[in-house]
Design an enzyme around this catalytic site. Structure first.
Site, short mmCIF file in Angstrom:
data_model
loop_
_atom_site.label_atom_id
_atom_site.label_comp_id
_atom_site.label_asym_id
_atom_site.label_seq_id
_atom_site.Cartn_x
_atom_site.Cartn_y
_atom_site.Cartn_z
CE1 TYR A 44 -4.50 0.76 0.20
CE2 TYR A 44 -4.03 -1.37 1.28
CZ TYR A 44 -4.89 -0.96 0.25
OH TYR A 44 -6.43 -1.06 -0.07
CD GLU A 46 -4.77 5.70 1.01
OE1 GLU A 46 -4.47 4.00 1.30
OE2 GLU A 46 -5.84 5.88 1.40
CG ASP A 190 -8.76 10.02 -23.65
OD1 ASP A 190 -7.89 8.99 -23.82
OD2 ASP A 190 -9.94 9.86 -23.33
CB THR A 216 -5.67 3.61 -21.15
OG1 THR A 216 -5.50 3.86 -22.58
CG2 THR A 216 -6.29 3.68 -20.80
CE LYS A 219 -8.45 1.59 -24.34
NZ LYS A 219 -8.37 2.98 -23.75
NE ARG A 225 -7.19 -4.22 -18.93
CZ ARG A 225 -8.54 -4.19 -20.05
NH1 ARG A 225 -6.94 -5.29 -20.25
NH2 ARG A 225 -8.38 -3.61 -20.58
#
Ligand code: DSN
Length: 412
Positions: A44, A46, A190, A216, A219, A225
């Site tokens: 983790y 954050e 985008d 992203t 692609k 991802r």
């Protein structure tokens, strides 16, 4: 446990025995997948490097900083945030940073090749919490920038999306900028679909025109991802706090703990995309797409495009129970039976809805990664023509499936 791994094996075999033409999909390298499946997934983190809410992040800081440095270099930008889980959260964070709920935003219609997060009305956060005005493509599938300028002058949106998911032509960033400047709107590019072509130097980068760039990474970039948000010099000139605003919108605005395993894999993918080999790959994606589009035309298909990695092919629509439905879905299902994977897609000004639209969307990133060249594209076009002509004949579809499998095996 073995059940899951048996299913993974099964999926690997499926991927190896079918032709993949969904333009948003690709094959990530072993190195990218190794990073995704690594111990980085256990942590983790954050916050941001040097300012975490959890201890034990000294190595994680190095990982995230590496991804950031590589991303900045690849894109040629002064700031990049690599924490967005995927494209939709990235775009939501941009809206959170740049506009207020209720403000007017403007994006390309879904049926014209836009994306849900660019203001699709009523059912998405972008259309529900913001006032959305949308532009469309013309009959030929292209954006009319003069028309867009008129719409923007009348509607005065605060933010304009320049980005697509099913648009087979080159986007004119300079014209988008001029349109945005008519009303002082933010311009957000985008580039999720074309990012590989941009960093591969096949398409112009929006870096000198847009304020913010989102994308992203799974692609055409061939990474894990995930997604990034880049802030350009132009954006910073406009608002010196822009980078800070974007970072705060991602965390704590939209997200909690970043997926450090994806960020590590992004660092790998950014380096892979900076190689000559990747530039060759990007070039071949477009060569393949052009050959496939021409070959499909030779087989009698109506094809929109292409100047990039994808095309939209019209299959037709008809009336069923007083509803207009398209044959795109039927064609996509028949193609799957024949071992060819595409997705049904709306065509410009489609009278049918998005679930049973009148076309299919086809792209070449996956098969180009697999090394397929022009000769493979003409073969695919021929198979698609047979499928169109014998959609209801499962025997014939299975025969093609055999041919597809044989072809893929012969190339291994
Ligand atoms: N689902 C993606 C695509 O297929 O283009 C867009 O988010």
């Amino acid at each position: 446990m073995s059940k899951v791994f048996n299913l993974i094996d099964k999926e690997e075999k499926r991927q190896g025995s079918q032709i993949h033409l969904i333009p948003s999909e690709n094959i990530a390298s072993e190195a990218v997948r190794k990073a995704v499946g690594s111990v980085l997934a256990n942590k983790y983190a954050e916050g941001y490097a040097g300012r975490r809410y959890y201890q034990g992040n000294s190595v994680v800081d190095e990982i995230e900083n590496l991804a950031i440095e590589r991303g900045k270099k690849l894109l040629g930008v002064p700031h990049i945030n690599v924490q967005p889980y995927s494209g939709s959260p990235a775009n939501a964070a941009v809206l959170m940073a740049l506009v207020e709920p209720g403000d007017k935003i403007c994006g390309l219609k879904l049926s014209g090749g836009g994306h849900l997060t660019h203001g699709h009305p009523n059912i998405t956060f972008s259309g529900k919490y913001y006032t959305s005005v949308q532009y469309d493509v013309e009959e030929d599938g292209r954006i009319d920038y003069e028309k867009l300028g008129k719409l923007v002058k009348t509607e005065k949106p605060k933010l304009i999306w320049a980005g697509t998911t099913a648009y087979p032509f080159i986007l004119d960033w300079e014209r988008f900028r001029k349109v945005a400047d008519l009303v002082g709107a933010w311009l957000v590019a985008d580039i999720s679909h074309i990012v590989g072509l941009v960093v591969g130097a096949i398409h112009e980068s929006p870096v000198q025109w847009a304020d913010v760039i989102t994308s992203t990474t799974h692609k055409t970039l061939r990474g894990p991802r995930g997604a990034f948000i880049a802030v350009t010099e132009k954006g910073l000139q406009r608002d010196i706090d822009l980078a800070k605003k974007i970072d705060r919108a991602v965390f704590p605005g939209m997200q909690g703990g970043p997926h450090i395993n994806s960020i590590g894999a992004m660092a790998v993918a950014f380096e892979e995309a900076n190689l000559d080999e990747f530039r060759e790959y990007a070039k071949q994606i477009v060569v393949n797409a052009k050959v496939l589009a021409e070959s499909l035309r030779d087989e009698g298909f109506k094809v929109f495009g292409t100047e990039n990695h994808l095309m939209v092919v019209e299959i037709g629509n008809h009336q069923e129970d007083e509803k207009i439905v398209g044959d795109g879905k039927q064609m996509a299902v028949a193609l799957e039976k024949a071992g060819i994977i595409v997705n049904a897609n709306t065509v410009p000004h489609d009278k049918a809805g998005p679930f049973r639209p009148s076309g299919i969307r086809i792209g070449t990133p996956w098969e180009t990664t697999r090394g397929m060249k022009e000769e493979g594209m003409t073969k695919i076009a021929k198979w698609m023509a047979v499928v169109r002509d014998c959609m209801g004949d499962d025997g014939k579809l299975l025969k093609i499936r055999g041919e597809v499998e044989e072809y893929l095996t012969s190339r291994k």
